[in-house]
Design an enzyme around this catalytic site. Structure first.
Site, PDB file in Angstrom:
ATOM      1  N   VAL A 140       0.850  -1.187   0.000  1.00  0.00           N
ATOM      2  CA  VAL A 140       0.000   0.000   0.000  1.00  0.00           C
ATOM      3  C   VAL A 140       0.887   1.238   0.000  1.00  0.00           C
ATOM      4  CG1 VAL A 140      -1.744   1.306   1.279  1.00  0.00           C
ATOM      5  CG2 VAL A 140      -1.869  -1.195   1.227  1.00  0.00           C
ATOM      6  N   GLY A 147       4.308   4.114   3.083  1.00  0.00           N
ATOM      7  CA  GLY A 147       3.922   2.851   2.458  1.00  0.00           C
ATOM      8  C   GLY A 147       4.061   1.705   3.442  1.00  0.00           C
ATOM      9  N   LYS A 148       3.564   0.571   3.066  1.00  0.00           N
ATOM     10  CA  LYS A 148       3.743  -0.634   3.881  1.00  0.00           C
ATOM     11  C   LYS A 148       3.414  -1.838   3.014  1.00  0.00           C
ATOM     12  CE  LYS A 148       4.926  -1.583   8.159  1.00  0.00           C
ATOM     13  NZ  LYS A 148       5.831  -0.823   9.044  1.00  0.00           N
ATOM     14  N   GLY A 149       4.038  -2.969   3.336  1.00  0.00           N
ATOM     15  CA  GLY A 149       3.747  -4.191   2.606  1.00  0.00           C
ATOM     16  C   GLY A 149       3.558  -5.344   3.566  1.00  0.00           C
TER      17      GLY A 149
END
Ligand code: NAD
Length: 416
Positions: free
Chosen positions: A60, A105-107
């Site tokens: 994201v 962001g992040k995953g």
């Protein structure tokens, strides 16, 4: 935003309190409460047994107004899109508070790394990287380690990206091994940043780390290094807990010896330099400073009334529930919120990215001096905002962060 879950709703509550005080225009409000991009990918992996298993992964990019998205990748069975989106939003505010040229962001990948071989983890990492490759890059989105991912995973990630683009790209991820473009000081950076803001907050409240009693929940990267660096400033670490138990000593625990114990025994429990401490009792110790550095939602309505500390430094992300935070504020407890207190990690990730892009690496002393300057500047700005608006440090940190992202959003104007 009704399609989102409870974690995102909690973030929105924090956002709204600050956005109201900023009189944020409705349009900007809408833009800052919607994730820019959410990617869902399927990652087929041939397991050691020969069978093919398909893992679901997310990335994201919540907001990229200030620069490339920045945030870790989490491997865990409980990863959800709601969680990854919320963490990406928090990264947006954290980078803005620390005044870094990054968005958030992040995953995450839904998997249980404890049940996977190293080869399976490498295959999953390479496939996940390949599936999101169009969206990442040093100018687009720069991942980093998070829960259950580490330097090795970042090395695989960087190698896969490099093979695809046809040249070695070090700046595509941070938290890499130092030998392949990682930064000196990164490992200690979050604990160091927490120590710096604890020292500044204590000074503001009229006391000093020297001689102060400190209790710490969690003795991992953030807790152990934070405790060590506070002890080096003269603080007396009177109690520490982790997943298995705790240890206390009113005259101070020997932190280097405790670290050696943990390296051997994987827990602080049983350390001979103190008495046992029940996990829940770390919050009720007679300490001036409390540092939650383990998990989210640890300070709740169940224990908040027993807290004696006058200063709380949130090393962990989201350790205090919204309701408990209200009580702390009413009790006059000074809370340095997570998006400020643990920003030392992403700040040194930023330094890693800068060094990679320059191809010129700094000494550990230079890294630490720059971290000191950034953290002090962020603390001062948030404190000044708290005094100006007559709000607590959490609301103030959100005011600073949202204000910065909103200003640039307006300057850039609407692309349509
Ligand atoms: P870590 O895995 O190194 O350490 C976590 C510690 O918490 C361990 O000592 C573990 O035993 C303890 N713990 C786990 N469950 C517990 C429980 N129920 N009760 C008490 N202790 C418990 O993790 P870390 O990197 O130190 O991260 C800790 C927190 O800080 C997380 O919220 C993380 O998101 C946040 N954080 C970390 C960084 C970083 O750079 N490492 C940066 C920003 C925020």
């Amino acid at each position: 935003m009704s399609s989102y879950g409870t974690l995102f709703s909690g973030m929105l509550q924090e956002f709204e309190g600050a956005a109201r005080l900023l009189n944020l225009e409705p349009g900007i409000w809408q833009m800052l409460t919607h994730p820019k991009r959410q990617i869902i990918v399927s990652c087929p992996v041939q397991m050691d047994s020969g069978e093919i298993q398909v893992f679901t992964g997310f990335r994201v990019q919540y907001n990229v107004t200030l620069g490339p998205a920045k945030g870790g990748i989490r491997y865990h069975p409980d990863v959800t899109l709601d969680e990854v989106t919320t963490l990406a939003a928090w990264m947006t505010w954290k980078c803005a508070v620390a005044q870094l040229p990054f968005g958030g962001g992040k995953g995450g990948v839904i998997c249980d790394p404890t049940k996977m071989s190293k080869r399976e983890l490498e295959a999953l990492t390479r496939r996940y990287t390949a599936e999101i490759i169009d969206a990442i890059g040093p100018d687009k989105d720069v991942p980093a380690p998070d829960v259950n991912t580490n330097e090795q995973v970042m090395a695989w990630f960087s190698d896969t990206y490099s093979m695809h683009v046809g040249h070695t790209s070090t700046a595509v991820v941070t938290g890499k091994p130092v030998e392949m473009g990682g930064s000196l000081g990164r490992r200690e950076a979050t604990g160091r940043g927490a120590m710096i803001v604890a020292r500044e907050a204590a000074r503001h409240l009229g006391f000093s780390l020297d001689g102060s009693k400190v209790a710490v929940q969690g003795f991992g990267n953030v807790g152990a290094i934070g405790a060590q660096l506070m002890a080096e400033q003269g603080a007396v670490i009177i109690g520490v807990t982790d997943w298995k138990g705790g240890v206390q000593n009113p005259t101070g625990l020997d932190i280097p010896k405790l670290q050696q114990w943990v390296a051997q025994h994987k827990t602080v429990a049983g350390f001979p330099g103190g008495e046992p401490l029940a996990a829940a009792d770390v919050f009720t110790l007679d300490a001036e400073i409390l540092m939650p550095a383990a998990l989210e939602k640890q300070i709740t309505l169940d224990n908040v009334h027993d807290i004696k500390a006058k200063l709380i430094v949130e090393g962990a992300n989201g350790p205090t529930t919204t309701e408990a935070h209200k009580i702390l504020h009413e009790k006059g407890v000074f809370v340095v919120p997570d998006i400020l207190a643990n920003a030392g990690g992403v700040t040194t990730s930023y330094f890693e990215w800068v060094q990679d892009r320059h191809g010129y690496f700094w000494t550990e002393k230079e890294v630490n001096e720059r971290l000191e300057a950034k953290m002090c500047q962020a603390f001062e700005t948030v404190l000044k905002t708290a005094l100006e608006y007559n709000v607590d440090m959490r609301v103030a940190a959100y005011i600073v962060a949202i204000g910065r992202v909103a200003t640039v959003t307006k300057m850039r104007g609407m692309y349509a």
